[in-house]
Design an enzyme around this catalytic site. Structure first.
Site, PDB file in Angstrom:
ATOM      1  N   TYR A  51       0.848  -1.203   0.000  1.00  0.00           N
ATOM      2  CA  TYR A  51       0.000   0.000   0.000  1.00  0.00           C
ATOM      3  C   TYR A  51       0.868   1.232   0.000  1.00  0.00           C
ATOM      4  CZ  TYR A  51      -4.986  -0.375  -0.151  1.00  0.00           C
ATOM      5  OH  TYR A  51      -6.258  -0.502  -0.617  1.00  0.00           O
ATOM      6  N   ASP A  74      -7.068  13.991 -24.268  1.00  0.00           N
ATOM      7  CA  ASP A  74      -7.024  12.577 -23.900  1.00  0.00           C
ATOM      8  C   ASP A  74      -6.347  11.838 -25.060  1.00  0.00           C
ATOM      9  OD1 ASP A  74      -7.485   9.925 -23.370  1.00  0.00           O
ATOM     10  OD2 ASP A  74      -9.624  10.150 -22.932  1.00  0.00           O
ATOM     11  N   GLU A  81      -0.608   4.803  -0.500  1.00  0.00           N
ATOM     12  CA  GLU A  81      -1.409   6.012  -0.727  1.00  0.00           C
ATOM     13  C   GLU A  81      -0.572   7.244  -0.420  1.00  0.00           C
ATOM     14  OE1 GLU A  81      -5.380   6.098   0.959  1.00  0.00           O
ATOM     15  OE2 GLU A  81      -5.580   3.957   0.537  1.00  0.00           O
ATOM     16  N   LYS A  96      -2.207   1.071 -24.869  1.00  0.00           N
ATOM     17  CA  LYS A  96      -2.658   1.016 -26.260  1.00  0.00           C
ATOM     18  C   LYS A  96      -1.439   1.179 -27.165  1.00  0.00           C
ATOM     19  CE  LYS A  96      -7.287   2.348 -24.821  1.00  0.00           C
ATOM     20  NZ  LYS A  96      -8.402   3.318 -24.923  1.00  0.00           N
TER      21      LYS A  96
HETATM   22  C1  LIG Z   1      -9.416   3.590 -24.020  1.00  0.00           C
HETATM   23  C2  LIG Z   1      -9.731   4.998 -23.727  1.00  0.00           C
HETATM   24  C3  LIG Z   1      -9.972   5.423 -22.404  1.00  0.00           C
HETATM   25  C4  LIG Z   1     -10.200   4.480 -21.265  1.00  0.00           C
HETATM   26  O1  LIG Z   1      -9.179   3.668 -20.912  1.00  0.00           O
HETATM   27  P1  LIG Z   1      -9.428   2.475 -19.868  1.00  0.00           P
HETATM   28  O2  LIG Z   1      -8.022   2.127 -19.467  1.00  0.00           O
HETATM   29  O3  LIG Z   1     -10.134   1.427 -20.603  1.00  0.00           O
HETATM   30  O4  LIG Z   1     -10.199   3.019 -18.721  1.00  0.00           O
HETATM   31  C5  LIG Z   1     -10.149   6.777 -22.177  1.00  0.00           C
HETATM   32  N1  LIG Z   1     -10.096   7.658 -23.189  1.00  0.00           N
HETATM   33  C6  LIG Z   1      -9.890   7.282 -24.464  1.00  0.00           C
HETATM   34  C7  LIG Z   1      -9.852   8.325 -25.538  1.00  0.00           C
HETATM   35  C8  LIG Z   1      -9.716   5.940 -24.781  1.00  0.00           C
HETATM   36  O5  LIG Z   1      -9.544   5.589 -26.052  1.00  0.00           O
END
Ligand SMILES: *Cc1c(COP(=O)(O)O)cnc(C)c1O
Length: 478
Positions: free
Chosen positions: A64, A241, A66, A273
């Site tokens: 842990y 994002d 935090e 990704k």
């Molecule tokens: C995949 C994705 C997310 C979310 O990611 P998770 O790890 O699945 O929560 C957020 N924003 C965008 C643009 C995404 O493509």
């Protein structure tokens, strides 16, 4: 690292797991076999390196921690401090960001941290100031009521889901569509492209606190300098994002105005990704937001996943190499090859092509819904996901599109010729699939009939390519 070392490490690990729950060891083996044997075109997936994967399987999982580096609510966090500082340092250097927060467990968590940091930083509320000053006890019930009202009525402008945005960008069923007073911008119906003038007009009218840019299913690059101009004109915070395309930023394929980091106030991302790291999230920020983002825990998060932060550090170390830059360039080049493969065979692509890592195939010209296309392709060993196209007549469940990305197969070593063949095989499947009917004989949006021999033909051609470009070459499980 030698192949035999990796092979024996995983074989032994599976033996250890099998001694407790053999069915999990078996499922783990099967998952590797399935991933090796299918054409993975899901744009949000990849294959992390053995080093990244192994880093997640350690005792850091048991700790842990935090708080923040050097300021933890638990004792004995010296090694977690090493891990978190190193991951953050790699992230800052790789992306040229003044500040990096590597604790979020996922992309959604990263976005929640970003939202609440921006609210904490920008909402001028006497109640919030009291809260920041830690005089929580001074707040009366009436204060809390006003605070909830103020926070709940801030405005967010994001890209709509069916234009390629993400559900966390203000989509109604997601918390972002409920905690904010939200509006969405789309793309030009004629071209499928982002129309910056339309975004600006909407921003002027709506005056959002937060303008969100970034996408999950938009096959083009975004001009973040322009997005920042729009945000500045209306006094909004620009949040980008880059979950999908972080690998293309890290690999210096997206530079200048296409790199969000110098233009946005706050940047969020996933790490699993195109960046090819462990499953997780991250927030990068300009200095003025650093202290607020640092309060991700306790604001939104609990204990960080220290084993995953360690794996983020390893993945970021990989991402700063010239090999990774070559990989990222190949991801974009391969997407172009895939797009050209479709266009030369008469298929329709949203926006007419791609200049990032994904293409959005409009399957309505084959007389199919996205759901039918996705299922038929899966029967032939091609793993994709159905996706809405702009103004989709089939809605978000059945859809009219299939989203295809190149990051995973590029990791396996696929190049121009293989991606041209991938397009050929997909067109073969879809042009030999017919929409089915319901039991009552009505046209169905789900059932389909795949022509005789198509699945075998396509599976055989894919297997040749997959064998030529093995996943984790040299990894043999004993
Ligand atoms: C995949 C994705 C997310 C979310 O990611 P998770 O790890 O699945 O929560 C957020 N924003 C965008 C643009 C995404 O493509």
């Amino acid at each position: 690292m030698s192949d035999s070392l990796i092979s024996s490490a995983y074989s032994q690990a599976l033996e250890v797991i099998a001694s407790v729950e053999p069915r999990i060891a078996e499922a783990t083996r099967q998952e590797l076999a399935d991933q090796r044997g299918s054409l993975k075109l899901i744009a949000s997936e990849n294959y992390a390196s053995p080093a990244v994967l192994m880093t997640m399987g350690t005792w850091f999982s048991d700790k842990y921690a935090e708080g923040t580096v050097g300021h933890r609510f638990y004792a004995g966090c010296q090694n977690v401090d090493t891990v978190e500082s190193l991951a953050a340092e790699h992230a800052r250097e790789l992306f040229g960001a003044p500040y990096a927060y590597v604790q979020p467990h996922s992309g959604i968590d990263a976005n929640l941290v970003a939202f609440w940091s921006i609210l904490a930083n920008r909402v001028e509320s006497p109640y919030l100031q009291k809260l920041q000053a830690k005089n929580v006890n001074e707040l009366t019930e009436a204060d809390w009521e006003s605070l909830r009202h103020e926070l709940g009525n801030q405005r967010l402008l994001g890209m709509s889901l069916d234009a390629g945005g993400h559900l966390t960008h203000g989509f109604r069923p997601n918390i972002s569509g409920k905690m904010f007073h939200q509006q969405q911008y789309g793309t030009d119906p004629a071209t499928g492209l982002l129309d910056y003038d339309a975004v600006a007009a909407k921003a002027r009218e709506f005056k959002p606190l937060i303008l969100v840019a970034g996408y999950s299913a938009y096959p083009r690059r975004v001009d973040f300098a322009k997005m920042r101009e729009i945000a500045d004109e209306v006094g909004a915070v620009l949040m980008v994002d880059m979950a999908h395309f972080a690998g293309l930023v890290a690999g210096k394929v997206f530079t200048g105005d296409e790199n969000p980091v110098p233009h946005a106030h706050v940047v969020t991302t996933t790490t699993h990704k195109s960046l090819r790291g462990p499953r997780g999230g991250m927030v990068l920020a300009q200095e003025e937001f650093a202290a607020d983002v640092d309060r991700g825990c306790p604001m939104v998060l609990g204990g960080p996943l220290s084993h995953v932060m360690a794996a983020k550090a390893v993945a970021l170390a990989e991402a700063r190499t010239t090999e990774f830059q070559a990989y990222a360039q190949k991801v974009a080049d391969n997407a172009k090859s895939l797009a050209e493969g479709f266009l030369s065979r008469g298929a329709h692509l949203v926006t007419g092509g791609t200049d990032n890592h994904l293409v959005l195939l409009d399957v309505s010209s084959f007389g199919l819904t996205g759901r039918q296309a996705e299922s038929a392709l899966l029967d032939a060993g091609v793993v994709t996901n159905r996706n809405s196209v702009p103004a989709d007549p089939n809605g978000a469940w059945y859809t009219s599109g299939v989203r295809l990305g190149t990051p995973a197969l590029t990791t396996r070593g696929f190049g121009h010729d293989e991606f041209d063949t991938v397009a050929e095989l997909i067109v073969d499947v879809l042009s030999n699939t017919e929409a089915g009917t319901t039991k009552a004989g009505e046209p169905s949006k789900a059932s389909y009939v795949l022509g005789d021999g198509v699945a075998d033909r396509v599976t055989k051609r894919s297997a040749e390519m997959l064998d030529k470009h093995p996943l984790y070459p040299g990894l043999v499980l004993g």
